[in-house]
Design an enzyme around this catalytic site. Structure first.
Site, short mmCIF file in Angstrom:
data_model
loop_
_atom_site.label_atom_id
_atom_site.label_comp_id
_atom_site.label_asym_id
_atom_site.label_seq_id
_atom_site.Cartn_x
_atom_site.Cartn_y
_atom_site.Cartn_z
N CYS A 37 0.82 -1.21 0.00
CA CYS A 37 0.00 0.00 0.00
C CYS A 37 0.86 1.26 0.00
O CYS A 37 0.33 2.37 -0.12
CB CYS A 37 -0.97 0.01 1.18
SG CYS A 37 -0.26 -0.50 2.73
N ASP A 39 2.50 2.48 2.47
CA ASP A 39 2.48 3.16 3.76
C ASP A 39 3.89 3.26 4.34
O ASP A 39 4.66 2.31 4.25
CB ASP A 39 1.61 2.39 4.77
CG ASP A 39 0.13 2.52 4.46
OD1 ASP A 39 -0.19 3.14 3.45
OD2 ASP A 39 -0.67 1.97 5.23
N CYS A 62 -3.25 4.98 5.38
CA CYS A 62 -4.70 5.09 5.51
C CYS A 62 -5.07 5.53 6.93
O CYS A 62 -4.22 5.64 7.80
CB CYS A 62 -5.35 3.74 5.21
SG CYS A 62 -4.90 2.49 6.42
N CYS A 105 -2.12 -2.76 9.75
CA CYS A 105 -1.77 -1.40 10.20
C CYS A 105 -1.29 -1.43 11.66
O CYS A 105 -0.37 -0.70 12.03
CB CYS A 105 -2.96 -0.47 10.09
SG CYS A 105 -3.57 -0.27 8.42
#
Lengths: 133, 176
Positions: A37, A39, A62, A105
Site C-alpha cells: 500500500c 504506507d 490510511c 496497520c
C-alpha cells in the site's frame, strides 16, 4: 468500509504528530513500511531515566495506519522500556476496533515501537562501549 | 488458477516485448472471443467470456514490468510480502518519507510547480529502478535462475513498488 469512532477521532485529531532529533542519544527511531500500500510510518521515543518522556509519529497511510501510530504514541508516553515492549498489535486492534483487513496497520505500529526501542537501546550500548574510531 | 504466463501460452521469462504480449493476446482472442460463441449454448458462452476476461487481465498484468516481475517472483515462492516490509533499508524508507513530506508541503501550499518537480523526480526514480530490475532479471535468467538471488530481486521490486505507490499517493485524494 466503516471505521470506528476511535479511528476517526485519531485520524481527524492525531496526537503527537512530529519529529524528534533522530541523532540525539536519548531518542530512539523506528521506521517501517508496507510495500503493497506504500504506507510509511516513523515513530520516535525520547527516554529519560528509563521512562518514555515523549513520543512522536509521522505516518503516510490510511486512516487505520494513522490511528494505530497515534494511539501507540499516546500509550508509550510515561511507560518504562519494559512496559513499552509489552505493547502488542492485538491491543491496538481491540482499542480501535480495527476490521480484519486493517490488522496489518496495527502490526506496522507494533513493529515501529520495537524498532524505536531497539534503536534507543543500541545507542545506549554504543555509549557505554569504548569508541571504535 | 493458472499463472498469467501459462494463460497466454508464454514462456516464464521477464524478457517479453510489448509486441510479443499483444501477439499472445491476439492468438487467445481468436479462439476465445465471445463473438465466436454467438451461436453456442449459454454455458459455453459464459465459459468463453470468463476465459477472455482472464486473458485480458493476464495481458494487462504482464504488460507492466513491475507486475511482470512480481508474477515471476510469486511463481518462485517469493511473492511480495503482506504487511510489514522486512526487506527495505531504513535509509530507503526515510528517503520515501522525505519525498512524501515534500509532496505534502507542496500540496498544502498549493505550489503546483514544486509538486510537478517532485512528481517528475519520482517518475525518473521509478524509471531507473525498472531499468535496474530489467537488467537484474536478465542476469538471473542467464545464470540459470539461482534461488540465492531471489531475495535481492524481491528487494529491488519492493522498493520500486514503494516509489510507484508514492507517485499514486500524490494525487490529491484522501486514501481514507
Amino acid at each position: 468500509m466503516v471505521y470506528s469512532d476511535k479511528v476517526i477521532d485519531h485520524y481527524e485529531n492525531p496526537r503527537n504528530v512530529g519529529s524528534l532529533d533522530k541523532d540525539a542519544m536519548d531518542v530512539g527511531t523506528g521506521i517501517v513500511g508496507a510495500p503493497e500500500c506504500g504506507d510509511v510510518m516513523k515513530l520516535q521515543i525520547q527516554v529519560e531515566g528509563g521512562v518514555i518522556k515523549d513520543a512522536k509519529f509521522k505516518t503516510f497511510g490510511c486512516g487505520s495506519a494513522i490511528a494505530s501510530s497515534s494511539l501507540a504514541t499516546e500509550w508509550l508516553k510515561g511507560r518504562t522500556i519494559a512496559e513499552a515492549t509489552a505493547i502488542r498489535n492485538v491491543d491496538i486492534v481491540e482499542e480501535l476496533a480495527l476490521p480484519p483487513v486493517k490488522i496489518h496497520c496495527s502490526v506496522l505500529a507494533e513493529d515501529a515501537i520495537k524498532q524505536a526501542l531497539a534503536d534507543y537501546q543500541n545507542k545506549q550500548k554504543g555509549a557505554s562501549a569504548p569508541s571504535e574510531d | 488458477m493458472q499463472d498469467p504466463f501459462t494463460l497466454l501460452e508464454l514462456p516464464h521469462t521477464f524478457d517479453l516485448e510489448a509486441c510479443v504480449l499483444r501477439g499472445a493476446l491476439l492468438k487467445g482472442s481468436l479462439r476465445w472471443h465471445p463473438d465466436r460463441f454467438a451461436l453456442a449454448s449459454a454455458v459455453e458462452r459464459e465459459v468463453a467470456e470468463d476465459h477472455m476476461a482472464a486473458l485480458n487481465q493476464a495481458h494487462e498484468k504482464l504488460s507492466d514490468p513491475l507486475h511482470r516481475a512480481e508474477s515471476l517472483l510469486a511463481l518462485h515462492g517469493h511473492a511480495l510480502g503482506n504487511g510489514t516490509d522486512q526487506t527495505s533499508s531504513p535509509m530507503f524508507l526515510m528517503e520515501m518519507m522525505e519525498m512524501k513530506e515534500e509532496a505534502e508541503a507542496a500540496l498544502a501550499s498549493g505550489d503546483i510547480s514544486q509538486l510537478k518537480k517532485i512528481s517528475a523526480a519520482l517518475r525518473a526514480n521509478e524509471h531507473q529502478r525498472i531499468h535496474a530490475i530489467t537488467l537484474a532479471f536478465r542476469d538471473w535468467e542467464t545464470a540459470g535462475r539461482p534461488d540465492a538471488q531471489l531475495d535481492q530481486l524481491r528487494g529491488l521490486v519492493t522498493e520500486a513498488v514503494y516509489v510507484r505507490r508514492t507517485i499514486e499517493g500524490m494525487r490529491p485524494a484522501p486514501s481514507y
